[in-house]
Motif scaffolding. Sequence first.
Motif, mmCIF file in Angstrom:
data_model
loop_
_atom_site.group_PDB
_atom_site.id
_atom_site.type_symbol
_atom_site.label_atom_id
_atom_site.label_comp_id
_atom_site.label_asym_id
_atom_site.label_seq_id
_atom_site.Cartn_x
_atom_site.Cartn_y
_atom_site.Cartn_z
ATOM 1 N N TRP A 4 0.821 -1.220 0.000
ATOM 2 C CA TRP A 4 0.000 0.000 0.000
ATOM 3 C C TRP A 4 0.854 1.269 0.000
ATOM 4 C CZ3 TRP A 4 -4.855 -0.485 -1.256
ATOM 5 C CH2 TRP A 4 -5.528 -1.675 -0.976
ATOM 6 N N GLU A 5 2.145 1.123 -0.243
ATOM 7 C CA GLU A 5 3.030 2.286 -0.218
ATOM 8 C C GLU A 5 2.564 3.360 -1.203
ATOM 9 O OE1 GLU A 5 7.766 3.482 -0.758
ATOM 10 O OE2 GLU A 5 7.103 1.399 -0.986
ATOM 11 N N GLY A 6 2.436 4.584 -0.702
ATOM 12 C CA GLY A 6 2.008 5.695 -1.538
ATOM 13 C C GLY A 6 0.545 5.662 -1.941
ATOM 14 N N ARG A 7 -0.280 4.911 -1.198
ATOM 15 C CA ARG A 7 -1.667 4.706 -1.649
ATOM 16 C C ARG A 7 -2.718 5.082 -0.600
ATOM 17 N NH1 ARG A 7 -2.078 -1.299 -3.863
ATOM 18 N NH2 ARG A 7 -3.973 -0.457 -4.836
ATOM 19 N N ILE A 8 -2.309 5.543 0.586
ATOM 20 C CA ILE A 8 -3.258 5.777 1.677
ATOM 21 C C ILE A 8 -3.449 7.272 1.939
ATOM 22 C CG2 ILE A 8 -3.701 5.457 4.144
ATOM 23 C CD1 ILE A 8 -2.188 2.827 3.988
ATOM 24 N N CYS A 9 -4.712 7.687 2.073
ATOM 25 C CA CYS A 9 -5.070 9.036 2.526
ATOM 26 C C CYS A 9 -5.650 8.941 3.938
ATOM 27 C CB CYS A 9 -6.104 9.673 1.602
ATOM 28 S SG CYS A 9 -5.451 10.339 0.061
ATOM 29 N N VAL A 10 -5.225 9.851 4.813
ATOM 30 C CA VAL A 10 -5.704 9.812 6.187
ATOM 31 C C VAL A 10 -5.535 11.192 6.819
ATOM 32 C CG1 VAL A 10 -3.471 9.118 7.147
ATOM 33 C CG2 VAL A 10 -5.585 8.494 8.354
ATOM 34 N N ARG A 11 -6.332 11.451 7.838
ATOM 35 C CA ARG A 11 -6.270 12.723 8.554
ATOM 36 C C ARG A 11 -5.057 12.792 9.467
ATOM 37 N NH1 ARG A 11 -12.417 14.128 10.534
ATOM 38 N NH2 ARG A 11 -11.359 15.977 11.344
ATOM 39 N N GLU A 12 -4.862 13.970 10.065
ATOM 40 C CA GLU A 12 -3.744 14.201 10.973
ATOM 41 C C GLU A 12 -3.912 13.409 12.273
ATOM 42 O OE1 GLU A 12 -3.715 18.393 11.520
ATOM 43 O OE2 GLU A 12 -2.878 18.818 9.535
ATOM 44 N N SER A 13 -2.820 13.238 12.966
ATOM 45 C CA SER A 13 -2.837 12.485 14.217
ATOM 46 C C SER A 13 -3.608 13.208 15.314
ATOM 47 C CB SER A 13 -1.405 12.228 14.690
ATOM 48 O OG SER A 13 -0.734 13.450 14.964
ATOM 49 N N GLY A 14 -3.765 14.524 15.194
ATOM 50 C CA GLY A 14 -4.524 15.272 16.191
ATOM 51 C C GLY A 14 -6.007 15.004 16.143
ATOM 52 N N ASN A 15 -6.463 14.335 15.104
ATOM 53 C CA ASN A 15 -7.883 14.005 14.978
ATOM 54 C C ASN A 15 -8.287 12.958 16.020
ATOM 55 O OD1 ASN A 15 -9.735 11.745 13.269
ATOM 56 N ND2 ASN A 15 -10.569 13.792 13.482
ATOM 57 N N ALA A 16 -9.351 13.248 16.764
ATOM 58 C CA ALA A 16 -9.766 12.357 17.852
ATOM 59 C C ALA A 16 -10.123 10.967 17.341
ATOM 60 C CB ALA A 16 -10.956 12.966 18.582
ATOM 61 N N TYR A 17 -10.694 10.875 16.141
ATOM 62 C CA TYR A 17 -11.096 9.568 15.626
ATOM 63 C C TYR A 17 -9.881 8.701 15.310
ATOM 64 C CZ TYR A 17 -15.499 12.087 15.072
ATOM 65 O OH TYR A 17 -16.620 12.832 15.305
ATOM 66 N N ASN A 18 -8.818 9.309 14.785
ATOM 67 C CA ASN A 18 -7.601 8.546 14.541
ATOM 68 C C ASN A 18 -6.938 8.137 15.849
ATOM 69 O OD1 ASN A 18 -7.779 8.544 11.764
ATOM 70 N ND2 ASN A 18 -6.450 10.317 11.482
ATOM 71 N N GLN A 19 -6.983 9.021 16.837
ATOM 72 C CA GLN A 19 -6.410 8.684 18.138
ATOM 73 C C GLN A 19 -7.124 7.480 18.749
ATOM 74 O OE1 GLN A 19 -6.567 12.244 20.511
ATOM 75 N NE2 GLN A 19 -5.116 13.350 19.219
ATOM 76 N N SER A 20 -8.435 7.465 18.651
ATOM 77 C CA SER A 20 -9.183 6.354 19.234
ATOM 78 C C SER A 20 -8.991 5.065 18.435
ATOM 79 C CB SER A 20 -10.670 6.706 19.330
ATOM 80 O OG SER A 20 -10.893 7.613 20.399
ATOM 81 N N LEU A 21 -8.847 5.181 17.115
ATOM 82 C CA LEU A 21 -8.560 3.989 16.319
ATOM 83 C C LEU A 21 -7.231 3.377 16.755
ATOM 84 C CD1 LEU A 21 -9.027 1.999 14.008
ATOM 85 C CD2 LEU A 21 -8.009 3.691 12.445
ATOM 86 N N LEU A 22 -6.199 4.214 16.906
ATOM 87 C CA LEU A 22 -4.911 3.692 17.338
ATOM 88 C C LEU A 22 -4.993 3.182 18.770
ATOM 89 C CD1 LEU A 22 -1.982 3.099 16.783
ATOM 90 C CD2 LEU A 22 -1.418 5.480 17.335
ATOM 91 N N ALA A 23 -5.752 3.854 19.619
ATOM 92 C CA ALA A 23 -5.933 3.378 20.994
ATOM 93 C C ALA A 23 -6.560 1.994 21.012
ATOM 94 C CB ALA A 23 -6.793 4.367 21.785
ATOM 95 N N SER A 24 -7.483 1.741 20.088
ATOM 96 C CA SER A 24 -8.099 0.413 20.017
ATOM 97 C C SER A 24 -7.078 -0.631 19.587
ATOM 98 C CB SER A 24 -9.291 0.425 19.052
ATOM 99 O OG SER A 24 -8.873 0.449 17.690
ATOM 100 N N MET A 25 -6.128 -0.223 18.730
ATOM 101 C CA MET A 25 -5.068 -1.143 18.315
ATOM 102 C C MET A 25 -4.144 -1.452 19.497
ATOM 103 S SD MET A 25 -5.656 -1.462 14.948
ATOM 104 C CE MET A 25 -4.214 -1.802 13.949
ATOM 105 N N VAL A 26 -3.870 -0.438 20.315
ATOM 106 C CA VAL A 26 -3.047 -0.651 21.509
ATOM 107 C C VAL A 26 -3.732 -1.650 22.444
ATOM 108 C CG1 VAL A 26 -2.074 0.420 23.575
ATOM 109 C CG2 VAL A 26 -1.957 1.621 21.379
ATOM 110 N N ALA A 27 -5.039 -1.458 22.654
ATOM 111 C CA ALA A 27 -5.791 -2.333 23.550
ATOM 112 C C ALA A 27 -5.834 -3.762 23.020
ATOM 113 C CB ALA A 27 -7.209 -1.795 23.732
ATOM 114 N N ARG A 28 -5.900 -3.898 21.720
ATOM 115 C CA ARG A 28 -6.095 -5.214 21.108
ATOM 116 C C ARG A 28 -4.785 -5.933 20.813
ATOM 117 N NH1 ARG A 28 -7.013 -6.436 15.738
ATOM 118 N NH2 ARG A 28 -7.326 -4.251 15.181
ATOM 119 N N LEU A 29 -3.766 -5.178 20.369
ATOM 120 C CA LEU A 29 -2.523 -5.791 19.906
ATOM 121 C C LEU A 29 -1.338 -5.574 20.828
ATOM 122 C CD1 LEU A 29 -2.754 -4.670 16.159
ATOM 123 C CD2 LEU A 29 -3.507 -6.855 17.143
#
Length: 353
Positions: free
Chosen positions: A164-189
């Motif tokens: 997927w190199e060079g193929r992903i669009c995503v918001r900034e890390s300051g976005n609360a939804y991205n923070q919670s998505l990563l937090a869910s990864m921390v909890a799970r993985l």
Amino acid sequence: MNYAKLLAAGALSVLAAACSQPDTTAGAGSEQADAPRVVNVYSARHYRSDAAIYAAFTEQTGIEVNLIEASGDQLIERVRADGPRSPADVIITVDAARLHRAEEAGLFAQSDFAGFTPEIADNLIDPDGYWIAIAKRARVLAYSNQRVQPDEVSTYEDLADPRWEGRICVRESGNAYNQSLLASMVARLGEAEAEAWAAGIVANMARPPQGGDITQIIGVAAGDCDIAITNHYYYLLMQNSGEAANRAAAEAVTLFFPNQETSGAHVNISGAGIAVNAPHPEEARALIAFFLSDEAQRMFAEMTNEIPVVEGVEWENERLDAVMPFVADSRNVSELGDHNATAQRIFDRVGWQ
């Protein structure tokens, strides 16, 4: 239901609230027996569904709603700064991490929310009884109909693969939804695997993080990237947009709910709690109970494309029907707040702007 009438009534209510300070004297137990019952709502939500819900609540109960709106962090700081003098009765914010911050700041009173309705899953209620979810949103993927095959996508974890190199669009890390998505990864993985995933996303970004969720979908449609991370309702909003360009962008992508065979799609919430110094606790409890009524839950689904938290609610929204049902992560959403600080540190370490 005449939503237009309710919206008009709600707008008048908001206007009245903006022109005066919240009433901290009237309500249950007030010595002013003839004074109207009120509930002072501090909300970080800015959706038309909410104005209609407040109007319907007032129509059915006679309780007037004084509404104060601000961004989530500003709202928390305002109530915290006011301390015991705060007129807030109900605090509503978007994202489990912000609910966690409000809880940590001591802004919520404990309540027996589990008794409100038996049709809401335990993972949508704070284990300590400080807040309860009122609406859900899924953080999902939108991929190009032309450049991505359906069998290429399965999980969030897949996005860290070098293909997927060079193929992903995503918001900034300051976005609360991205923070919670990563937090869910921390909890799970665990933290190490979650950091490896975040680093993989950074390596695969098509461009520096920018804009909102709609910007990411437009990026896929325009060919700037092939896949994007977004909340489900932005896609549905674009499908119903009055702008032809937004409708065309939505038609150029497919919405995909990841991890259907594993942990389930990541879900975040809007939630509400009763303020610790609420001058009108009975009215506050009545309003939160109304948020969980079939009528209000239907408004969330029909007016903002959000997912009801109460099981068995029926609605009329073909766009939402088209993406339902799906397997959702059953982890208690309070864990998103527990791991938010770790997620922010990971973002900093991997260079996710």
